[in-house]
Design a protein around this motif. Sequence first.
Motif, PDB file in Angstrom:
ATOM      1  N   PHE A  97     -20.698  -3.259  -5.265  1.00 48.73           N
ATOM      2  CA  PHE A  97     -19.694  -4.272  -5.602  1.00 48.73           C
ATOM      3  C   PHE A  97     -18.959  -3.814  -6.858  1.00 48.73           C
ATOM      4  CE2 PHE A  97     -22.887  -6.386  -3.156  1.00 48.73           C
ATOM      5  CZ  PHE A  97     -22.192  -7.280  -2.369  1.00 48.73           C
ATOM      6  N   ASP A  98     -17.651  -3.820  -6.799  1.00 53.55           N
ATOM      7  CA  ASP A  98     -16.883  -3.448  -7.994  1.00 53.55           C
ATOM      8  C   ASP A  98     -17.090  -4.494  -9.068  1.00 53.55           C
ATOM      9  OD1 ASP A  98     -15.924  -1.196  -6.838  1.00 53.55           O
ATOM     10  OD2 ASP A  98     -14.134  -2.177  -6.014  1.00 53.55           O
ATOM     11  N   GLY A  99     -17.134  -4.063 -10.279  1.00 52.63           N
ATOM     12  CA  GLY A  99     -17.230  -5.012 -11.386  1.00 52.63           C
ATOM     13  C   GLY A  99     -18.620  -5.559 -11.521  1.00 52.63           C
ATOM     14  N   SER A 100     -18.692  -6.775 -12.022  1.00 55.67           N
ATOM     15  CA  SER A 100     -20.008  -7.338 -12.293  1.00 55.67           C
ATOM     16  C   SER A 100     -20.619  -7.892 -11.006  1.00 55.67           C
ATOM     17  CB  SER A 100     -19.897  -8.441 -13.334  1.00 55.67           C
ATOM     18  OG  SER A 100     -19.074  -9.453 -12.815  1.00 55.67           O
ATOM     19  N   PHE A 101     -21.915  -7.785 -10.908  1.00 53.31           N
ATOM     20  CA  PHE A 101     -22.610  -8.252  -9.714  1.00 53.31           C
ATOM     21  C   PHE A 101     -23.305  -9.578  -9.990  1.00 53.31           C
ATOM     22  CE2 PHE A 101     -26.587  -8.609  -7.354  1.00 53.31           C
ATOM     23  CZ  PHE A 101     -26.127  -8.529  -6.059  1.00 53.31           C
ATOM     24  N   SER A 102     -23.143 -10.515  -9.085  1.00 52.21           N
ATOM     25  CA  SER A 102     -23.918 -11.749  -9.198  1.00 52.21           C
ATOM     26  C   SER A 102     -24.201 -12.264  -7.795  1.00 52.21           C
ATOM     27  CB  SER A 102     -23.151 -12.796  -9.992  1.00 52.21           C
ATOM     28  OG  SER A 102     -22.040 -13.213  -9.245  1.00 52.21           O
ATOM     29  N   PHE A 103     -25.261 -13.014  -7.671  1.00 49.36           N
ATOM     30  CA  PHE A 103     -25.595 -13.512  -6.338  1.00 49.36           C
ATOM     31  C   PHE A 103     -26.041 -14.963  -6.407  1.00 49.36           C
ATOM     32  CE2 PHE A 103     -30.241 -13.710  -6.521  1.00 49.36           C
ATOM     33  CZ  PHE A 103     -30.508 -12.944  -7.657  1.00 49.36           C
ATOM     34  N   ASN A 115     -13.423 -13.445  -6.593  1.00 50.22           N
ATOM     35  CA  ASN A 115     -14.627 -14.244  -6.506  1.00 50.22           C
ATOM     36  C   ASN A 115     -15.599 -13.903  -7.626  1.00 50.22           C
ATOM     37  OD1 ASN A 115     -14.531 -16.039  -4.324  1.00 50.22           O
ATOM     38  ND2 ASN A 115     -14.602 -14.308  -2.918  1.00 50.22           N
ATOM     39  N   LEU A 116     -16.149 -14.930  -8.258  1.00 49.28           N
ATOM     40  CA  LEU A 116     -17.121 -14.681  -9.312  1.00 49.28           C
ATOM     41  C   LEU A 116     -18.463 -14.254  -8.721  1.00 49.28           C
ATOM     42  CD1 LEU A 116     -16.223 -17.561 -11.759  1.00 49.28           C
ATOM     43  CD2 LEU A 116     -15.722 -15.126 -11.950  1.00 49.28           C
ATOM     44  N   THR A 117     -18.792 -14.832  -7.570  1.00 50.81           N
ATOM     45  CA  THR A 117     -20.053 -14.473  -6.927  1.00 50.81           C
ATOM     46  C   THR A 117     -19.830 -13.304  -5.973  1.00 50.81           C
ATOM     47  OG1 THR A 117     -20.533 -16.833  -6.953  1.00 50.81           O
ATOM     48  CG2 THR A 117     -22.025 -15.429  -5.691  1.00 50.81           C
ATOM     49  N   SER A 118     -20.675 -12.274  -6.097  1.00 48.93           N
ATOM     50  CA  SER A 118     -20.511 -11.127  -5.206  1.00 48.93           C
ATOM     51  C   SER A 118     -21.155 -11.393  -3.853  1.00 48.93           C
ATOM     52  CB  SER A 118     -21.149  -9.873  -5.794  1.00 48.93           C
ATOM     53  OG  SER A 118     -21.061  -9.855  -7.189  1.00 48.93           O
ATOM     54  N   LEU A 119     -22.379 -11.894  -3.895  1.00 47.09           N
ATOM     55  CA  LEU A 119     -23.170 -11.974  -2.685  1.00 47.09           C
ATOM     56  C   LEU A 119     -23.810 -13.357  -2.554  1.00 47.09           C
ATOM     57  CD1 LEU A 119     -24.327 -10.348  -0.317  1.00 47.09           C
ATOM     58  CD2 LEU A 119     -26.021  -9.379  -1.862  1.00 47.09           C
ATOM     59  N   SER A 120     -23.565 -14.014  -1.424  1.00 47.59           N
ATOM     60  CA  SER A 120     -24.183 -15.323  -1.169  1.00 47.59           C
ATOM     61  C   SER A 120     -25.208 -15.176  -0.061  1.00 47.59           C
ATOM     62  CB  SER A 120     -23.148 -16.338  -0.684  1.00 47.59           C
ATOM     63  OG  SER A 120     -22.228 -16.631  -1.685  1.00 47.59           O
ATOM     64  N   PHE A 121     -26.399 -15.647  -0.295  1.00 45.52           N
ATOM     65  CA  PHE A 121     -27.381 -15.694   0.779  1.00 45.52           C
ATOM     66  C   PHE A 121     -27.393 -17.083   1.375  1.00 45.52           C
ATOM     67  CE2 PHE A 121     -28.917 -12.151  -1.702  1.00 45.52           C
ATOM     68  CZ  PHE A 121     -29.146 -11.229  -0.695  1.00 45.52           C
ATOM     69  N   VAL A 122     -27.406 -17.130   2.696  1.00 45.97           N
ATOM     70  CA  VAL A 122     -27.551 -18.407   3.381  1.00 45.97           C
ATOM     71  C   VAL A 122     -28.842 -18.321   4.190  1.00 45.97           C
ATOM     72  CG1 VAL A 122     -26.602 -19.906   5.158  1.00 45.97           C
ATOM     73  CG2 VAL A 122     -25.083 -18.868   3.464  1.00 45.97           C
ATOM     74  N   ILE A 123     -29.786 -19.146   3.832  1.00 40.95           N
ATOM     75  CA  ILE A 123     -31.108 -19.071   4.466  1.00 40.95           C
ATOM     76  C   ILE A 123     -31.517 -20.417   5.049  1.00 40.95           C
ATOM     77  CG2 ILE A 123     -33.529 -18.456   4.120  1.00 40.95           C
ATOM     78  CD1 ILE A 123     -32.662 -16.751   1.778  1.00 40.95           C
ATOM     79  N   PRO A 124     -31.387 -20.564   6.384  1.00 37.19           N
ATOM     80  CA  PRO A 124     -31.814 -21.803   7.016  1.00 37.19           C
ATOM     81  C   PRO A 124     -33.327 -21.794   7.178  1.00 37.19           C
ATOM     82  CG  PRO A 124     -30.945 -20.306   8.670  1.00 37.19           C
ATOM     83  CD  PRO A 124     -30.883 -19.585   7.365  1.00 37.19           C
ATOM     84  N   GLN A 181     -19.992 -19.079  -1.836  1.00 39.78           N
ATOM     85  CA  GLN A 181     -18.817 -18.728  -2.643  1.00 39.78           C
ATOM     86  C   GLN A 181     -18.648 -17.226  -2.800  1.00 39.78           C
ATOM     87  OE1 GLN A 181     -16.686 -21.162  -3.825  1.00 39.78           O
ATOM     88  NE2 GLN A 181     -17.975 -22.536  -2.624  1.00 39.78           N
ATOM     89  N   GLY A 182     -19.628 -16.455  -2.371  1.00 39.22           N
ATOM     90  CA  GLY A 182     -19.578 -15.007  -2.575  1.00 39.22           C
ATOM     91  C   GLY A 182     -18.524 -14.335  -1.719  1.00 39.22           C
TER      92      GLY A 182
END
Length: 331
Positions: free
Chosen positions: A39-45, A2-11, A95-96
């Motif tokens: 997170f291993d490798g590069s971090f993105s959110f 996965n390219l995205t490490s962390l996905s926030f879902v905010i209703p 997608q995280g």
Amino acid sequence: MNLTSLSFVIPFFNEKGSLPELIEQLYIAMRDPELQRLFDGSFSFEIILVDDGSTDGSAELARSMITDRPELSLISFQRNFGKTAALTAGFRAAQGSVVCTLDADLQDDPASIRPLVAKLFEGYDLVSGWKKDRKDPPGKTVPSRLFNVVTRLFTGIPIHDFNCGLKVYRREVTKRLELHGEMHRYIPVLAGWNGFRITELPVNHRPRKFGSTKFGTGRFFAGLFDFLAVLFITRYFRRPMHFFGMAGLVSFLSGFTISLYVTLDKLLNHKPVSNRPILFLGILLIILGAQLFSTGLLGEMLSTSAPGANQFTIRETYNLSEKQEEEVRSQ
Ligand code: UDP
Ligand code: MG
């Protein structure tokens, strides 16, 4: 990978007051190198805001915040479909490899995210926040405590706070969950039932600064019926006949026995049938039994062919990738 490490879902539903500060605090939390190192490798959110039919201009505000923040995106509903539907839409877009849900009212503290993620990586699929020191009026905390005790008792999932808005998941969990009604309260139950490893961690909880709570007394009934639905789904959804069939069989056999007794009493002992109230019970139980039985059969047919019901209608989206767009709109 996965390219995205962390996905926030905010209703959010009418949270104009808190949105800017929330986004600000999230961006600060995401700059934490210790979090990034988890997170291993590069971090993105990415931050997926789901506007659940707000009418106070929070959607417009969210849209304006997207302009200079590529990590932000927005899914806007046509009307208020409820927190469960909003979470479902966000989960589809996420997608995280790790997904984090958060309430938009700033009651959940973004500083609690790192410990939750660290816990997840210890080998769990879902880490639920625990508002151990809850900053809400007693009108909320007391029923909530009752709800949690009952849910823990009936489901055997050993956590204290089922309905905490702050949770982190492995992506596999959010992709697997099928939520209906207002079942966001039972996410740990449904996840546990699917065999995912669940734990909890105390998180910082803050009083509401802006706006007001969106869940009034109506939630008690919604909660009760969803509770029954969850119990049914987790135990009998794929085998409704086991539930209705058994009840139907017991009812039918009791009714049959009563009627047989009344009949034999008439044939052997010449007792008249006409003045025996118990006869009505016998008839009632036989009919009820047959009905329960056929309900079970119908349920069995439905459960093997039920497609997911259409749960929400999207008004518009901003800044979603083509893939996200496709996944959100697939019903
Ligand atoms: N929420 C939502 N749709 C709704 C009701 C609530 O998206 O129909 C959001 C709300 O904006 C907030 C979160 O769900 O971000 C939790 O709601 P709230 O703070 O009102 O619940 P409480 O903390 O009082 O239980
Ligand atoms: Mg709240």
